[in-house]
Write an enzyme that holds these catalytic residues in place. Structure first.
Site, short mmCIF file in Angstrom:
data_model
loop_
_atom_site.label_atom_id
_atom_site.label_comp_id
_atom_site.label_asym_id
_atom_site.label_seq_id
_atom_site.Cartn_x
_atom_site.Cartn_y
_atom_site.Cartn_z
N ARG A 1 1.25 -5.11 10.48
CA ARG A 1 2.24 -4.93 9.10
C ARG A 1 3.01 -5.47 9.70
O ARG A 1 3.89 -3.94 9.03
CB ARG A 1 1.77 -3.96 8.23
CG ARG A 1 2.47 -4.22 6.84
CD ARG A 1 1.81 -3.69 5.25
NE ARG A 1 2.69 -3.62 4.45
CZ ARG A 1 4.22 -3.43 3.90
NH1 ARG A 1 4.73 -2.71 4.60
NH2 ARG A 1 4.29 -3.84 2.76
N SER B 1 -6.17 -6.27 -1.46
CA SER B 1 -5.87 -5.25 -2.16
C SER B 1 -6.05 -5.28 -3.76
O SER B 1 -6.48 -6.23 -3.93
CB SER B 1 -4.64 -5.46 -2.07
OG SER B 1 -3.82 -5.24 -1.13
N LYS C 1 7.07 0.55 1.17
CA LYS C 1 6.16 -0.54 0.01
C LYS C 1 7.24 -1.27 -1.27
O LYS C 1 7.61 -0.52 -2.16
CB LYS C 1 4.95 -1.09 -0.34
CG LYS C 1 4.92 -2.37 -0.40
CD LYS C 1 3.40 -2.43 -1.43
CE LYS C 1 2.69 -3.90 -2.26
NZ LYS C 1 3.69 -4.88 -1.36
N1 FQP Z 1 -1.14 -3.82 3.47
C1 FQP Z 1 -2.16 -3.30 2.60
N2 FQP Z 1 -3.24 -3.06 3.37
C2 FQP Z 1 -3.96 -1.79 2.40
C3 FQP Z 1 -5.42 -1.20 3.20
F1 FQP Z 1 -6.55 -1.38 2.71
F2 FQP Z 1 -5.65 -1.38 4.70
F3 FQP Z 1 -5.51 0.17 3.52
N3 FQP Z 1 -4.44 -1.77 0.57
C4 FQP Z 1 -3.23 -2.47 0.66
C5 FQP Z 1 -1.91 -3.23 0.73
C6 FQP Z 1 -1.35 -4.04 0.59
O1 FQP Z 1 -1.45 -5.18 0.58
P1 FQP Z 1 -0.81 -6.29 -0.75
O2 FQP Z 1 -0.96 -5.87 -1.69
O3 FQP Z 1 -0.77 -7.79 0.11
O4 FQP Z 1 1.17 -6.02 0.47
P2 FQP Z 1 1.53 -6.06 2.18
O5 FQP Z 1 1.31 -6.97 2.18
O6 FQP Z 1 3.12 -6.59 1.27
O7 FQP Z 1 0.82 -4.72 2.29
#
Ligand code: FQP
Ligand code: MG
Length: 217
Positions: free
Chosen positions: A43, A114, A143
């Site tokens: 990420r 998510s 975040k």
């Molecule tokens: N990256 C993530 N991974 C998980 C996981 F399930 F893998 F643990 N859950 C939630 C997120 C959050 O995803 P998102 O809402 O798109 O925000 P961002 O792109 O800023 O991460």
């Protein structure tokens, strides 16, 4: 992917980008794998993150480490990157490319979504999500645009309504509270700073791994 196999992979799901680390991300990932993580998400996002060629190079380096240790490599948000490096899957949120179009593009790779509400969960399930990311379970500083803290209630709600989709909790999870997330019905926990900011990524992962075992529902 077989949901039971995926539930095993979700047990200790490490998420990291270069800006989540004080030291070399490749070293942190290697130590986290040695400590017992079961899945990794690249990420590379937020203040100070790498872009373009530098992001690609780091993705390839971390993917190589994961492949050496048979840990699946998931890419957050960036479907083009995931396809370019033949990642094992992607994770998308409600503001990212739509689940249906991502599923068409990635074929049978792992697709995580998510979800924050019953409606979002049902829509993601219908559109082909393999697992749900639920959170933020606890307050998180990682975040910046996180949704309101939801605690364990949404995990419990989905399980009480008979939803068997693999679920991983995210947001402020650490060695003190990981067991609670499992007991609420999650199949695993995902962490960033609990490992990436730890004195020893190896010890942090090992402790978290212990907390996520013995919760078979
Ligand atoms: N990256 C993530 N991974 C998980 C996981 F399930 F893998 F643990 N859950 C939630 C997120 C959050 O995803 P998102 O809402 O798109 O925000 P961002 O792109 O800023 O991460
Ligand atoms: Mg996203």
């Amino acid at each position: 992917m077989n949901p039971n196999k995926l539930k095993e992979l979700l047990k200790l799901y490490f998420i990291m980008g270069s800006n989540n680390c004080f030291e070399n991300p490749a070293h942190v990932l290697t130590e986290a794998i040695r400590g017992g993580i079961s899945l990794f998400q690249f990420r590379e996002k937020g203040e100070g993150c790498l872009l373009d060629g530098n992001k690609y190079a780091l993705a390839k380096e971390l993917q190589r480490i994961c492949r050496e240790h048979d840990i699946p490599f998931i890419v957050n948000d960036d479907i083009d990157l995931a396809l370019a490096i033949d990642a094992d899957g992607v994770h998308i949120g409600q503001e990212d490319e739509h689940v249906l179009s991502v599923r068409k593009r990635i074929g049978d790779k792992i697709l995580g979504v998510s979800v924050h509400t019953w409606a979002e969960a049902m829509a993601a399930k219908a559109a082909g999500a393999d697992y749900f990311g639920l959170g933020p379970i606890f307050p998180t500083s990682t975040k910046k645009d996180a949704k309101p803290v939801q605690g364990l209630s949404f995990i419990r709600e989905l399980r009480n309504k008979g939803i068997q989709t693999p679920i991983v909790g995210i947001g402020g999870i650490n060695q003190e509270n990981a067991s609670m997330v499992m007991e609420a019905g999650a199949d695993g926990v995902s962490v960033i700073t609990a490992i990436s900011h730890a004195e020893s990524a190896f010890k942090a992962a090992a402790e978290l791994s212990k907390q996520t075992q013995d919760h078979d529902r």
